[in-house]
Design a protein around this motif. Sequence first.
Motif, PDB file in Angstrom:
ATOM      1  N   ARG A  29       0.861  -1.196   0.000  1.00 21.31           N
ATOM      2  CA  ARG A  29       0.000   0.000   0.000  1.00 21.31           C
ATOM      3  C   ARG A  29       0.887   1.233   0.000  1.00 21.31           C
ATOM      4  O   ARG A  29       1.877   1.279   0.737  1.00 21.31           O
ATOM      5  N   PHE A  30       0.551   2.224  -0.826  1.00 23.64           N
ATOM      6  CA  PHE A  30       1.280   3.496  -0.788  1.00 23.64           C
ATOM      7  C   PHE A  30       0.857   4.288   0.438  1.00 23.64           C
ATOM      8  O   PHE A  30      -0.326   4.290   0.801  1.00 23.64           O
ATOM      9  N   LEU A  31       1.808   5.008   1.022  1.00 25.70           N
ATOM     10  CA  LEU A  31       1.510   5.964   2.098  1.00 25.70           C
ATOM     11  C   LEU A  31       1.764   7.363   1.558  1.00 25.70           C
ATOM     12  O   LEU A  31       2.880   7.685   1.161  1.00 25.70           O
ATOM     13  N   GLN A  35      -3.535  10.449   6.256  1.00 22.90           N
ATOM     14  CA  GLN A  35      -4.723  10.920   6.989  1.00 22.90           C
ATOM     15  C   GLN A  35      -5.906   9.966   6.873  1.00 22.90           C
ATOM     16  O   GLN A  35      -6.827  10.007   7.684  1.00 22.90           O
ATOM     17  N   SER A  36      -5.892   9.121   5.873  1.00 23.45           N
ATOM     18  CA  SER A  36      -6.891   8.047   5.783  1.00 23.45           C
ATOM     19  C   SER A  36      -6.244   6.697   6.044  1.00 23.45           C
ATOM     20  O   SER A  36      -6.822   5.841   6.715  1.00 23.45           O
ATOM     21  N   LEU A  37      -5.029   6.504   5.512  1.00 19.76           N
ATOM     22  CA  LEU A  37      -4.397   5.185   5.639  1.00 19.76           C
ATOM     23  C   LEU A  37      -4.040   4.848   7.082  1.00 19.76           C
ATOM     24  O   LEU A  37      -4.266   3.718   7.536  1.00 19.76           O
ATOM     25  N   ARG A  77       0.720  18.728  -0.920  1.00 15.83           N
ATOM     26  CA  ARG A  77      -0.152  18.797   0.270  1.00 15.83           C
ATOM     27  C   ARG A  77      -1.395  19.632  -0.032  1.00 15.83           C
ATOM     28  O   ARG A  77      -1.329  20.631  -0.757  1.00 15.83           O
ATOM     29  N   GLN A  78      -2.488  19.242   0.569  1.00 14.78           N
ATOM     30  CA  GLN A  78      -3.731  19.993   0.373  1.00 14.78           C
ATOM     31  C   GLN A  78      -3.553  21.458   0.797  1.00 14.78           C
ATOM     32  O   GLN A  78      -4.066  22.374   0.150  1.00 14.78           O
ATOM     33  N   GLY A  79      -2.782  21.680   1.861  1.00 12.54           N
ATOM     34  CA  GLY A  79      -2.533  23.048   2.330  1.00 12.54           C
ATOM     35  C   GLY A  79      -1.773  23.871   1.303  1.00 12.54           C
ATOM     36  O   GLY A  79      -2.028  25.070   1.144  1.00 12.54           O
ATOM     37  N   GLY A 110      -2.225  15.783   4.561  1.00 15.65           N
ATOM     38  CA  GLY A 110      -3.018  15.136   3.506  1.00 15.65           C
ATOM     39  C   GLY A 110      -2.655  15.684   2.135  1.00 15.65           C
ATOM     40  O   GLY A 110      -2.378  16.867   1.980  1.00 15.65           O
ATOM     41  N   THR A 111      -2.650  14.806   1.142  1.00 13.47           N
ATOM     42  CA  THR A 111      -2.242  15.208  -0.215  1.00 13.47           C
ATOM     43  C   THR A 111      -3.455  15.216  -1.131  1.00 13.47           C
ATOM     44  O   THR A 111      -4.472  14.561  -0.859  1.00 13.47           O
ATOM     45  N   ILE A 112      -3.279  15.903  -2.241  1.00 10.24           N
ATOM     46  CA  ILE A 112      -4.372  15.943  -3.219  1.00 10.24           C
ATOM     47  C   ILE A 112      -4.537  14.560  -3.853  1.00 10.24           C
ATOM     48  O   ILE A 112      -5.648  14.050  -4.008  1.00 10.24           O
ATOM     49  N   LEU A 166       0.553   3.811  -9.954  1.00 10.60           N
ATOM     50  CA  LEU A 166       0.712   4.937  -9.026  1.00 10.60           C
ATOM     51  C   LEU A 166       0.124   6.187  -9.688  1.00 10.60           C
ATOM     52  O   LEU A 166       0.435   6.480 -10.850  1.00 10.60           O
ATOM     53  N   LEU A 167      -0.702   6.906  -8.961  1.00 11.99           N
ATOM     54  CA  LEU A 167      -1.188   8.201  -9.448  1.00 11.99           C
ATOM     55  C   LEU A 167      -0.062   9.202  -9.261  1.00 11.99           C
ATOM     56  O   LEU A 167       0.449   9.359  -8.144  1.00 11.99           O
ATOM     57  N   THR A 168       0.365   9.877 -10.342  1.00  9.50           N
ATOM     58  CA  THR A 168       1.509  10.789 -10.212  1.00  9.50           C
ATOM     59  C   THR A 168       1.113  12.265 -10.311  1.00  9.50           C
ATOM     60  O   THR A 168       1.768  13.113  -9.718  1.00  9.50           O
TER      61      THR A 168
HETATM   62  C1  LIG Z   1      -9.824  14.542  11.233  1.00  6.18           C
HETATM   63  C2  LIG Z   1      -9.919  14.314   9.753  1.00  6.18           C
HETATM   64  C3  LIG Z   1     -10.914  14.968   9.044  1.00  6.18           C
HETATM   65  C4  LIG Z   1     -11.019  14.764   7.653  1.00  6.18           C
HETATM   66  N1  LIG Z   1     -12.008  15.423   6.994  1.00  6.18           N
HETATM   67  C5  LIG Z   1     -12.128  15.248   5.668  1.00  6.18           C
HETATM   68  C6  LIG Z   1     -13.143  15.906   4.927  1.00  6.18           C
HETATM   69  O1  LIG Z   1     -13.952  16.669   5.454  1.00  6.18           O
HETATM   70  N2  LIG Z   1     -13.203  15.677   3.605  1.00  6.18           N
HETATM   71  C7  LIG Z   1     -12.329  14.837   2.960  1.00  6.18           C
HETATM   72  O2  LIG Z   1     -12.434  14.677   1.749  1.00  6.18           O
HETATM   73  N3  LIG Z   1     -11.349  14.220   3.633  1.00  6.18           N
HETATM   74  C8  LIG Z   1     -11.222  14.389   4.954  1.00  6.18           C
HETATM   75  N4  LIG Z   1     -10.234  13.738   5.634  1.00  6.18           N
HETATM   76  C9  LIG Z   1      -9.346  12.823   4.880  1.00  6.18           C
HETATM   77  C10 LIG Z   1      -8.165  13.592   4.296  1.00  6.18           C
HETATM   78  O3  LIG Z   1      -8.607  14.470   3.285  1.00  6.18           O
HETATM   79  C11 LIG Z   1      -7.095  12.680   3.699  1.00  6.18           C
HETATM   80  O4  LIG Z   1      -6.000  13.498   3.536  1.00  6.18           O
HETATM   81  C12 LIG Z   1      -7.344  11.993   2.388  1.00  6.18           C
HETATM   82  O5  LIG Z   1      -8.482  11.194   2.416  1.00  6.18           O
HETATM   83  C13 LIG Z   1      -6.207  11.022   2.039  1.00  6.18           C
HETATM   84  O6  LIG Z   1      -5.066  11.708   1.652  1.00  6.18           O
HETATM   85  P1  LIG Z   1      -3.651  11.300   2.239  1.00  6.18           P
HETATM   86  O7  LIG Z   1      -2.648  12.044   1.466  1.00  6.18           O
HETATM   87  O8  LIG Z   1      -3.646  11.451   3.692  1.00  6.18           O
HETATM   88  O9  LIG Z   1      -3.559   9.745   1.769  1.00  6.18           O
HETATM   89  P2  LIG Z   1      -3.253   8.418   2.606  1.00  6.18           P
HETATM   90  O10 LIG Z   1      -4.100   8.339   3.802  1.00  6.18           O
HETATM   91  O11 LIG Z   1      -1.782   8.275   2.811  1.00  6.18           O
HETATM   92  O12 LIG Z   1      -3.705   7.338   1.510  1.00  6.18           O
HETATM   93  C14 LIG Z   1      -5.078   7.117   1.234  1.00  6.18           C
HETATM   94  C15 LIG Z   1      -5.203   5.959   0.217  1.00  6.18           C
HETATM   95  O13 LIG Z   1      -4.793   6.369  -1.080  1.00  6.18           O
HETATM   96  C16 LIG Z   1      -3.693   5.549  -1.558  1.00  6.18           C
HETATM   97  N5  LIG Z   1      -2.783   6.478  -2.239  1.00  6.18           N
HETATM   98  C17 LIG Z   1      -2.265   7.609  -1.729  1.00  6.18           C
HETATM   99  N6  LIG Z   1      -1.526   8.249  -2.650  1.00  6.18           N
HETATM  100  C18 LIG Z   1      -1.585   7.484  -3.781  1.00  6.18           C
HETATM  101  C19 LIG Z   1      -1.033   7.635  -5.087  1.00  6.18           C
HETATM  102  N7  LIG Z   1      -0.294   8.693  -5.419  1.00  6.18           N
HETATM  103  N8  LIG Z   1      -1.304   6.678  -6.011  1.00  6.18           N
HETATM  104  C20 LIG Z   1      -2.079   5.604  -5.691  1.00  6.18           C
HETATM  105  N9  LIG Z   1      -2.627   5.417  -4.468  1.00  6.18           N
HETATM  106  C21 LIG Z   1      -2.389   6.357  -3.527  1.00  6.18           C
HETATM  107  C22 LIG Z   1      -3.086   4.936  -0.302  1.00  6.18           C
HETATM  108  O14 LIG Z   1      -2.440   3.712  -0.580  1.00  6.18           O
HETATM  109  C23 LIG Z   1      -4.332   4.732   0.566  1.00  6.18           C
HETATM  110  O15 LIG Z   1      -5.004   3.582   0.179  1.00  6.18           O
HETATM  111  C24 LIG Z   1     -10.100  13.913   6.993  1.00  6.18           C
HETATM  112  C25 LIG Z   1      -9.085  13.264   7.723  1.00  6.18           C
HETATM  113  C26 LIG Z   1      -8.996  13.453   9.079  1.00  6.18           C
HETATM  114  C27 LIG Z   1      -7.911  12.743   9.826  1.00  6.18           C
END
Ligand SMILES: Cc1cc2nc3c(=O)[nH]c(=O)nc-3n(C[C@H](O)[C@H](O)[C@H](O)COP(=O)(O)OP(=O)(O)OC[C@H]3O[C@@H](n4cnc5c(N)ncnc54)[C@H](O)[C@@H]3O)c2cc1C
Length: 291
Positions: A29-31, A35-37, A77-79, A110-112, A166-168
Amino acid sequence: MKPAPFDYVAPKTIEDAIAHLNRHGSDARFLAGGQSLMPMLALRLARPTLVIDLNRIETLSHIRMQGGELCIGAMTRQGAVLDSNLVAQHAPLLQRVLREVGHPPTRARGTIGGSLAHADPAAELPVAALALQARFVIRSSAGERIVAADDFFQGMFETAIQPGELLTEIRIPSAATAGSGFEEIALRKGDFAIVSAAAWLAIAKDGTCTSARVVLGSVGPTPVRCPATEAHLIGKPVNAVAISAAAEAIPETLIESDSLNASRAYRRRIAPVLTRRALTAALKDAGKAAP
Ligand SMILES: Cc1cc2nc3c(=O)[nH]c(=O)nc-3n(C[C@H](O)[C@H](O)[C@H](O)COP(=O)(O)OP(=O)(O)OC[C@H]3O[C@@H](n4cnc5c(N)ncnc54)[C@H](O)[C@@H]3O)c2cc1C
């Protein structure tokens, strides 16, 4: 609860990340921002044997214009997207939407790409990606392919990304003169949407709508475009009366079930209200952006 044991690698290139993925297949699994993983690991909803950390791959983080498209690296990053002047100029809808996604600390990590790849049905970024007709750049050991937004979101937490891919990058056609709006209802600020609506309008100098996109989120497994609503607007002058009629054209059948936090009846009632507000905001925005 603690995550199940897993191995961890932090490659520095896209090629190495894909090579690790190929070696481990669907057990890896990619990290991204985690924030979700990370919650999924902690709750043992995901039990990968290998976590491939993308955070050291510098080529996955960028925001730039190329060939008339706004190109955003998946690990941006989303920010950073929220703060970008380029995004403000070429795809302000992304920033309108991101203000509703989580909180400053979650957006700092969190990333886009993570949000789009995760494809939570209640997430806001997929709604924006569809309204902006984004294109998704996906890499594997076989090369690169590009998937249109209409084909990317395939089901609940399901996208066109296949095993070994991989989504780039996300590419958004620049439309600096279009207007956009976004509205959602959530239990609290920063929560996932109960229903969300994005509107994107291109308006000619004489006030005629030349192109319209209306997308609802959190109404089913994927974000949904509303062609009947769009058809009410295209080729006509857009005003409050036209917007109300267009919003009422959302089919009642679009929302088929209750969600965790709201009944089907309530969500059906607010979908046209949010659409009307998003379209009104888009019309106002298009007026500001008009050539
Ligand atoms: C308190 C809290 C509140 C939140 N509120 C919201 C909200 O209101 N709305 C909302 O939309 N989200 C919300 N989120 C989720 C947040 O937006 C996450 O950032 C987002 O869902 C996942 O992005 P991440 O970069 O953290 O990915 P990760 O958690 O690292 O990965 C998520 C999944 O995507 C896969 N993945 C990641 N990058 C790639 C890639 N480049 N290619 C292929 N697969 C990939 C990973 O393997 C994993 O399965 C919230 C999270 C928290 C903790």
